[in-house]
Design an enzyme around this catalytic site. Structure first.
Site, PDB file in Angstrom:
ATOM      1  N   ASN A 164       0.850  -1.195   0.000  1.00 15.55           N
ATOM      2  CA  ASN A 164       0.000   0.000   0.000  1.00 15.55           C
ATOM      3  C   ASN A 164       0.883   1.240   0.000  1.00 15.55           C
ATOM      4  OD1 ASN A 164      -2.305  -1.563   0.027  1.00 15.55           O
ATOM      5  ND2 ASN A 164      -2.366  -1.657   2.248  1.00 15.55           N
ATOM      6  N   PRO A 206       0.695   4.356  -0.916  1.00 19.10           N
ATOM      7  CA  PRO A 206       0.279   5.639  -0.340  1.00 19.10           C
ATOM      8  C   PRO A 206       0.469   5.723   1.173  1.00 19.10           C
ATOM      9  CG  PRO A 206      -1.329   4.888  -1.952  1.00 19.10           C
ATOM     10  CD  PRO A 206      -0.365   3.757  -1.756  1.00 19.10           C
ATOM     11  N   ASP A 207       0.412   4.576   1.858  1.00 19.00           N
ATOM     12  CA  ASP A 207       0.561   4.573   3.319  1.00 19.00           C
ATOM     13  C   ASP A 207       1.982   4.870   3.767  1.00 19.00           C
ATOM     14  OD1 ASP A 207      -2.073   3.916   3.593  1.00 19.00           O
ATOM     15  OD2 ASP A 207      -1.748   1.808   4.085  1.00 19.00           O
ATOM     16  N   HIS A 208       2.946   4.625   2.892  1.00 20.68           N
ATOM     17  CA  HIS A 208       4.333   4.650   3.331  1.00 20.68           C
ATOM     18  C   HIS A 208       5.102   5.903   2.935  1.00 20.68           C
ATOM     19  CE1 HIS A 208       3.369   0.589   4.244  1.00 20.68           C
ATOM     20  NE2 HIS A 208       3.430   0.155   3.002  1.00 20.68           N
TER      21      HIS A 208
END
Length: 405
Positions: free
Chosen positions: A171, A173-175
């Site tokens: 994912n 976008p989370d990182h």
């Protein structure tokens, strides 16, 4: 801790899972006192995410959770009880920042929305990190990194052109985009508060930082009407540019030689006559037009080499190249070790565990993981005593009432 740049800043952290937790980790590793508000009834799902230390599943044994929550303190509150909500308000009143990444309306259900808490904390910096933001027809949609990558067009661009969209493998976008943008916004708001005494509400729609990754694709459509597609490892204008097999099981090397100088150096290192003699590859235009044939030829050549020494030889010759590392390779990478990227801390349950340091170094005000990730509710009594001034008998009474769970 007093030497850390955010020492003295307190964060009431209601975030969970990925992007929100990483945002507040950045603040915590820089010295902010980040108090993670949790519940034993509604567990942060990242606590139950692989990998688990020693392969043993447990709410305090997730390496994923640990890395996203270094340097924080954990307090368990039952926000469904009035006493639990009262304690949350008291913690907020002592805080500089409130952070959450829930669907819009969730914090309001607990009486902890921005308009409610600013009544007793006027200078509060309050950040909400939902998928689509607080306004608009899709503001109440539930989302994770996977769905953000899909709706923003990121997944459409990832993968091989002849195959279905592959996504980013994690994912993404989370990182990177969401925690980086959100931490920046918090710091900007704190600076504004320092200058003016005024707090503010920060509305982050996580799809928007993700779209920031797609500048060339967006511009190609707005300027040329061209909808960009998947290109795999290839470059849209230059060749060779890709990942090629090397000796050993599942070992690969990434090579990019977009200029004439890099191409000349590549042919000298690989010493294969076809690279220099094939008329299709004599110009940069020809190499790009015949990139599939070029990639096939390079794959047969690199397959006879070991990735690490070949990458080093190419680098020394001026060609951008790197072995494709797996997790074990990354942990022992000499460059990361030389920069002190990996930090080892003693965790109460997992023992000595590894954490990512912040991905930059500041000479005067360094930041780094300064304590391991907290056990679930590990600091409840400590925070209630030191921050709210409660006595042990008062804390036990709250626990018996179900407010601390």
């Amino acid at each position: 801790m007093s030497k850390f740049p955010l020492a003295g800043i307190t964060v009431a952290d209601f975030t969970w899972i990925g992007a929100g937790s990483y945002t507040t980790k950045i603040l915590a590793d820089f010295g902010a006192d980040v108090i993670k508000i949790e519940s034993t009834e509604r567990i942060d799902t990242l606590r139950d995410a692989k990998p688990f230390q020693g392969g043993i599943r447990g709410l305090n044994r997730s390496g994923y959770f640990a890395d996203r929550n270094s340097s924080k303190r954990s307090v368990t509150l039952n926000l469904k009880s009035e006493e639990g909500r009262k304690l949350a308000r008291e913690i907020i009143a002592k805080s500089d920042v409130v952070a959450n990444n829930f669907t819009p309306g969730t914090m309001e259900k607990f009486g902890l929305g921005y308009e409610a808490v600013r009544e007793f904390k006027k200078d509060l910096v309050y950040i909400s990190m939902s998928m689509h933001g607080q306004t608009g027809p899709e503001s109440k949609y539930l989302g994770y990194g996977l769905t953000m990558g899909a709706v923003t067009g990121l997944h459409h661009l990832c993968g091989r052109p002849e195959l279905d969209p592959a996504g980013t493998g994690t994912n993404f976008p989370d990182h990177v985009p969401n925690p980086a943008h959100s931490a920046f916004a918090i710091l900007a708001a704190l600076r504004h508060r320092r200058r003016t005494g005024v707090g503010q509400f920060i509305d982050v729609a996580q799809i928007e930082p993700t779209i920031a990754l797609l500048g060339p694709a967006v511009l190609n459509y707005t300027a040329n009407g061209v909808v960009a597609g998947r290109v795999g490892n290839q470059h849209i204008t230059a060749a060779p540019h890709g990942v090629y097999p090397t000796r050993g099981e599942d070992r690969w090397i990434a090579i990019s030689a977009p200029t004439e100088a890099a191409w000349s150096a590549l042919t000298k290192v690989l010493e294969h006559p076809a690279l220099g003699q094939d008329a299709r590859f004599r110009t940069s235009v020809g190499r790009w037009e015949h990139r599939e044939a070029l990639d096939a030829l390079l794959s047969t050549i690199t397959a006879g080499h070991d990735a690490e020494p070949l990458a080093m030889q190419l680098q020394h010759s001026g060609v951008a190249a790197a072995p494709v590392h797996d997790a074990a390779d990354v942990l022992r990478d000499p460059q990361l070790q030389a920069r002190g990227h990996w930090v080892y801390l003693e965790h109460p349950e997992m023992g000595r565990t590894v954490y990512n340091a912040l991905p930059f170094r500041m000479s005067r005000t360094p930041g780094y993981p300064n304590r391991p990730a907290p056990l679930l509710g590990e600091h409840t009594d400590e925070v209630l005593k030191s921050m709210l001034g409660l006595k042990p008998n008062e804390i036990e009474a709250l626990r018996s009432q179900g407010a601390l769970q």
